[in-house]
Write a protein that holds these residues in place. Structure first.
Motif, PDB file in Angstrom:
ATOM      1  N   SER A  28       0.735 -13.199   0.345  1.00  0.00           N
ATOM      2  CA  SER A  28       0.804 -14.096   1.498  1.00  0.00           C
ATOM      3  C   SER A  28       0.315 -13.407   2.769  1.00  0.00           C
ATOM      4  O   SER A  28      -0.317 -14.036   3.620  1.00  0.00           O
ATOM      5  CB  SER A  28       2.221 -14.635   1.680  1.00  0.00           C
ATOM      6  OG  SER A  28       3.102 -13.608   2.075  1.00  0.00           O
ATOM      7  N   ALA A  31      -3.432 -13.408   2.508  1.00  0.00           N
ATOM      8  CA  ALA A  31      -3.945 -14.754   2.790  1.00  0.00           C
ATOM      9  C   ALA A  31      -3.951 -15.015   4.287  1.00  0.00           C
ATOM     10  O   ALA A  31      -4.890 -15.623   4.816  1.00  0.00           O
ATOM     11  CB  ALA A  31      -3.107 -15.801   2.061  1.00  0.00           C
ATOM     12  N   ARG A  32      -2.939 -14.544   4.981  1.00  0.00           N
ATOM     13  CA  ARG A  32      -2.875 -14.703   6.439  1.00  0.00           C
ATOM     14  C   ARG A  32      -4.027 -13.969   7.128  1.00  0.00           C
ATOM     15  O   ARG A  32      -4.535 -14.411   8.148  1.00  0.00           O
ATOM     16  CB  ARG A  32      -1.533 -14.173   6.941  1.00  0.00           C
ATOM     17  CG  ARG A  32      -1.372 -14.164   8.414  1.00  0.00           C
ATOM     18  CD  ARG A  32      -1.065 -15.546   8.911  1.00  0.00           C
ATOM     19  NE  ARG A  32      -0.792 -15.477  10.343  1.00  0.00           N
ATOM     20  CZ  ARG A  32      -1.066 -16.442  11.173  1.00  0.00           C
ATOM     21  NH1 ARG A  32      -1.575 -17.566  10.735  1.00  0.00           N
ATOM     22  NH2 ARG A  32      -0.797 -16.318  12.432  1.00  0.00           N
ATOM     23  N   ASP A  36      -9.005 -14.534   0.088  1.00  0.00           N
ATOM     24  CA  ASP A  36      -8.902 -15.620  -0.886  1.00  0.00           C
ATOM     25  C   ASP A  36      -8.456 -15.047  -2.222  1.00  0.00           C
ATOM     26  O   ASP A  36      -8.784 -13.913  -2.569  1.00  0.00           O
ATOM     27  CB  ASP A  36     -10.250 -16.320  -1.078  1.00  0.00           C
ATOM     28  CG  ASP A  36     -10.712 -17.042   0.182  1.00  0.00           C
ATOM     29  OD1 ASP A  36      -9.859 -17.517   0.945  1.00  0.00           O
ATOM     30  OD2 ASP A  36     -11.943 -17.120   0.391  1.00  0.00           O
ATOM     31  N   THR A  37      -7.721 -15.840  -3.003  1.00  0.00           N
ATOM     32  CA  THR A  37      -7.242 -15.425  -4.318  1.00  0.00           C
ATOM     33  C   THR A  37      -7.863 -16.320  -5.376  1.00  0.00           C
ATOM     34  O   THR A  37      -7.833 -17.548  -5.257  1.00  0.00           O
ATOM     35  CB  THR A  37      -5.704 -15.538  -4.387  1.00  0.00           C
ATOM     36  OG1 THR A  37      -5.147 -14.746  -3.334  1.00  0.00           O
ATOM     37  CG2 THR A  37      -5.174 -15.046  -5.709  1.00  0.00           C
ATOM     38  N   ILE A  46      -8.615 -10.817  -5.513  1.00  0.00           N
ATOM     39  CA  ILE A  46      -8.342 -11.083  -4.106  1.00  0.00           C
ATOM     40  C   ILE A  46      -9.480 -10.463  -3.306  1.00  0.00           C
ATOM     41  O   ILE A  46      -9.749  -9.265  -3.422  1.00  0.00           O
ATOM     42  CB  ILE A  46      -6.992 -10.482  -3.674  1.00  0.00           C
ATOM     43  CG1 ILE A  46      -5.877 -11.032  -4.547  1.00  0.00           C
ATOM     44  CG2 ILE A  46      -6.726 -10.763  -2.202  1.00  0.00           C
ATOM     45  CD1 ILE A  46      -4.533 -10.367  -4.323  1.00  0.00           C
TER      46      ILE A  46
END
Length: 116
Positions: A28, A31-32, A36-37, A46
């Protein structure tokens, strides 16, 4: 969090990707920071989006490393992904003085609203 570091590297194809033990919280945080995953046969991949420029990639990779380090993860950031500190010789932005922000009175003989 285990003892294995999270590595943020520039891959063979030039993309910035993450390797190592990434749990849900670390994912997370990444992602912040703009990562991208993508699911793969071996787990997840990732990475940062392609073609946004090396400066953008370096800024986001460094930001992700700082956030993960603040969350007490052990992070290895590739040397060429580090953001260079601003130059000491760079000119600083001019600051406005208080005089420029004070209310000015209108010259005598003029009204506040001009009539046509």
């Amino acid at each position: 969090m285990n003892g294995e570091p999270i590595r943020i590297i520039r891959g063979r194809g030039g993309q910035v990707e993450v390797e190592g033990a990434v749990d849900a919280f670390a994912a997370s945080v990444l992602a912040r920071a703009g990562f991208d995953t993508y699911p793969t046969l071996r787990g997840v991949w990732i990475r940062l989006p392609f073609d946004l420029g090396r400066i953008w990639e370096n800024e986001h990779a460094s930001w992700a490393a700082e956030m993960l380090t603040a969350a007490r993860y052990h992070v290895d950031l590739d040397q060429d992904l580090r953001v260079a500190p601003p130059s000491a010789s760079a000119p600083s932005a001019q600051r406005r003085t208080k005089a420029a922000m004070t209310v000015q009175t209108a010259p005598p003989g003029t009204s506040r609203r001009q009539r046509r």
